[in-house]
Design a protein around this motif. Structure first.
Motif, PDB file in Angstrom:
ATOM      1  N   PRO A  39      20.735  47.172 -22.095  1.00  0.00           N
ATOM      2  CA  PRO A  39      20.880  47.876 -23.490  1.00  0.00           C
ATOM      3  C   PRO A  39      20.901  47.539 -24.696  1.00  0.00           C
ATOM      4  O   PRO A  39      21.547  46.681 -24.340  1.00  0.00           O
ATOM      5  CB  PRO A  39      22.026  49.090 -22.351  1.00  0.00           C
ATOM      6  CG  PRO A  39      23.098  47.948 -21.406  1.00  0.00           C
ATOM      7  CD  PRO A  39      22.028  47.649 -20.450  1.00  0.00           C
ATOM      8  N   GLY A  40      20.725  48.594 -25.700  1.00  0.00           N
ATOM      9  CA  GLY A  40      21.090  47.795 -26.738  1.00  0.00           C
ATOM     10  C   GLY A  40      20.365  47.540 -27.517  1.00  0.00           C
ATOM     11  O   GLY A  40      20.509  46.758 -28.603  1.00  0.00           O
ATOM     12  N   HIS A  41      18.950  46.917 -27.153  1.00  0.00           N
ATOM     13  CA  HIS A  41      18.459  46.447 -27.872  1.00  0.00           C
ATOM     14  C   HIS A  41      16.766  46.711 -27.760  1.00  0.00           C
ATOM     15  O   HIS A  41      15.562  45.865 -26.990  1.00  0.00           O
ATOM     16  CB  HIS A  41      18.757  44.406 -26.677  1.00  0.00           C
ATOM     17  CG  HIS A  41      19.601  43.891 -27.259  1.00  0.00           C
ATOM     18  ND1 HIS A  41      20.601  43.025 -27.804  1.00  0.00           N
ATOM     19  CD2 HIS A  41      20.640  43.688 -26.536  1.00  0.00           C
ATOM     20  CE1 HIS A  41      21.158  42.461 -28.144  1.00  0.00           C
ATOM     21  NE2 HIS A  41      21.972  43.212 -26.859  1.00  0.00           N
ATOM     22  N   PRO A  42      16.322  47.244 -28.452  1.00  0.00           N
ATOM     23  CA  PRO A  42      14.577  48.119 -27.586  1.00  0.00           C
ATOM     24  C   PRO A  42      14.090  47.167 -29.272  1.00  0.00           C
ATOM     25  O   PRO A  42      13.141  46.822 -28.526  1.00  0.00           O
ATOM     26  CB  PRO A  42      15.315  49.328 -28.377  1.00  0.00           C
ATOM     27  CG  PRO A  42      16.722  49.253 -29.544  1.00  0.00           C
ATOM     28  CD  PRO A  42      17.291  48.229 -28.191  1.00  0.00           C
ATOM     29  N   LEU A  43      14.913  46.068 -30.059  1.00  0.00           N
ATOM     30  CA  LEU A  43      13.370  45.763 -31.042  1.00  0.00           C
ATOM     31  C   LEU A  43      13.123  44.310 -30.131  1.00  0.00           C
ATOM     32  O   LEU A  43      12.567  44.057 -30.005  1.00  0.00           O
ATOM     33  CB  LEU A  43      15.050  45.546 -32.544  1.00  0.00           C
ATOM     34  CG  LEU A  43      14.982  46.687 -33.153  1.00  0.00           C
ATOM     35  CD1 LEU A  43      15.194  46.475 -34.874  1.00  0.00           C
ATOM     36  CD2 LEU A  43      13.414  47.472 -33.180  1.00  0.00           C
ATOM     37  N   PHE A  44      14.142  43.869 -29.237  1.00  0.00           N
ATOM     38  CA  PHE A  44      13.993  42.477 -28.728  1.00  0.00           C
ATOM     39  C   PHE A  44      12.915  43.017 -27.733  1.00  0.00           C
ATOM     40  O   PHE A  44      12.147  42.478 -27.056  1.00  0.00           O
ATOM     41  CB  PHE A  44      15.398  42.102 -28.316  1.00  0.00           C
ATOM     42  CG  PHE A  44      15.325  40.491 -27.176  1.00  0.00           C
ATOM     43  CD1 PHE A  44      15.059  39.097 -28.304  1.00  0.00           C
ATOM     44  CD2 PHE A  44      15.500  41.016 -25.861  1.00  0.00           C
ATOM     45  CE1 PHE A  44      14.919  38.066 -27.337  1.00  0.00           C
ATOM     46  CE2 PHE A  44      15.462  39.498 -25.688  1.00  0.00           C
ATOM     47  CZ  PHE A  44      14.483  38.484 -26.190  1.00  0.00           C
ATOM     48  N   ALA A  45      13.659  44.228 -26.839  1.00  0.00           N
ATOM     49  CA  ALA A  45      11.997  44.441 -25.985  1.00  0.00           C
ATOM     50  C   ALA A  45      10.967  43.880 -25.986  1.00  0.00           C
ATOM     51  O   ALA A  45      10.029  44.174 -25.492  1.00  0.00           O
ATOM     52  CB  ALA A  45      12.827  46.086 -25.541  1.00  0.00           C
TER      53      ALA A  45
END
Length: 321
Positions: A39-45
């Protein structure tokens, strides 16, 4: 002799079925995001879903944009990939999957309205009505009584629908360059979207999170299957099928997400949700039926039809002689 309308309908059916595989597969994104990704890494995903897949497509096809298509590919990649992916991940993280899915299900309605201005199509009351029915059906399927409405998540979901609607409509307006296949076309956009996300990701999120076996599987699934394969099918459909018909296929995504929630996470489907399933499926099917304008466009002009019949008659007479 097979009529041109029947021939075109059969070809559209096969393309529609292949295009539908994209949103059907995208329905797994909600489950993979919440169950496998950190969680907490939507841009990286979003970055890992786009850039590696795009570079693979470019390496396979060895085809780069030319002329005006450098700018068009950059804009389409930003809309369809670079902005869309992180907005979807933010919505999925901050909202229940059902709420996020219902917001993004507004995309077909937005496409129907944008087609009037960008594609110069006359508004279709039937298409807008079925779009409303589809959104209502998705809402019945996926929004429960305990649904939470986070403000940032709601804005992200609506923004995701808007960026995808603009991207799909512009893709339809510009088409695909002559001699460029769907894999190269998808590769341009995935690469452009990934390059857009690259600096933004590290500025906003810093160092990437640790990736274990489960996270690696999740990223591979989202990148290769939900990224490369499905976007090749999706952009092929957008450039060859009516844009509103393709847009309404996106309703498959939240339906699959709801089914996976019931099968994998043990969530219960209530009778009202089954009604919503029926409404959404009816909207999808209705969106694929040809309108009178499409049927008239598929028919040859009277003069052309007369020439064709005369040619066939001459051919038959020649064979009899």
């Amino acid at each position: 002799m097979t009529s041109p309308v029947a021939h075109r309908t059969g070809g559209n059916l096969s393309r529609t079925l292949l295009t539908a595989l994209a949103p059907l597969t995208w329905g797994t994104v909600y489950l993979v995001t919440t169950e496998l990704l950190p969680p907490g890494h939507p841009l990286f995903a979003g970055l890992l879903r786009a850039l590696p897949a795009g570079l693979i497509a470019l390496a396979v096809t060895r085809t780069l944009p030319r002329g005006a298509w450098w700018g068009r590919a950059a804009l389409l990649g930003t809309l369809n990939i670079g902005l869309l992916f992180p907005l979807l991940f933010v919505a999925a993280e901050r909202l229940p999957g059902g709420v996020a899915a219902t917001l993004t299900a507004a995309m077909p309605l937005m496409v129907a309205l944008l087609a009037v201005t960008l594609l110069h199509e006359r508004p279709s009351p039937r298409g807008i009505a079925w779009g409303v029915i589809g959104v209502a059906g998705i809402g019945l399927v996926v929004i429960g009584p305990d649904a939470a409405f986070d403000g940032v998540g709601v804005l992200a979901g609506l923004a995701a629908a808007a960026t995808l609607a603009f991207g799909v409509t512009l893709t339809k307006r510009w088409g695909r360059p002559a001699g460029v296949g769907p894999t190269a076309f998808a590769g341009w956009q995935l690469t452009a979207g990934g390059l857009f996300l690259l600096p933004v990701t590290f500025l906003a999120e810093g160092a990437p999170p640790a990736i274990g076996p489960a996270e690696a599987f999740g990223h591979l699934w989202l990148g290769l299957v939900c990224g490369l394969v499905t976007f090749v099918l999706w952009f092929r459909g957008v450039t060859t099928l009516p844009v509103t018909s393709v847009a309404v296929l996106g309703l498959f995504s939240p339906l699959v997400a709801a089914l996976l929630g019931a099968v994998v996470l043990g969530q219960t489907l209530r009778p009202v949700q089954l009604v919503g399933f029926g409404l959404a499926l009816a909207a999808i099917v209705a969106g694929q039926l040809p309108t009178r304008r499409r049927i008239r466009a598929a028919r040859p002009a009277p003069a052309a039809a007369a020439v064709s019949r005369a040619a066939e008659g001459n051919g038959a007479g020649g064979r009899r002689r």
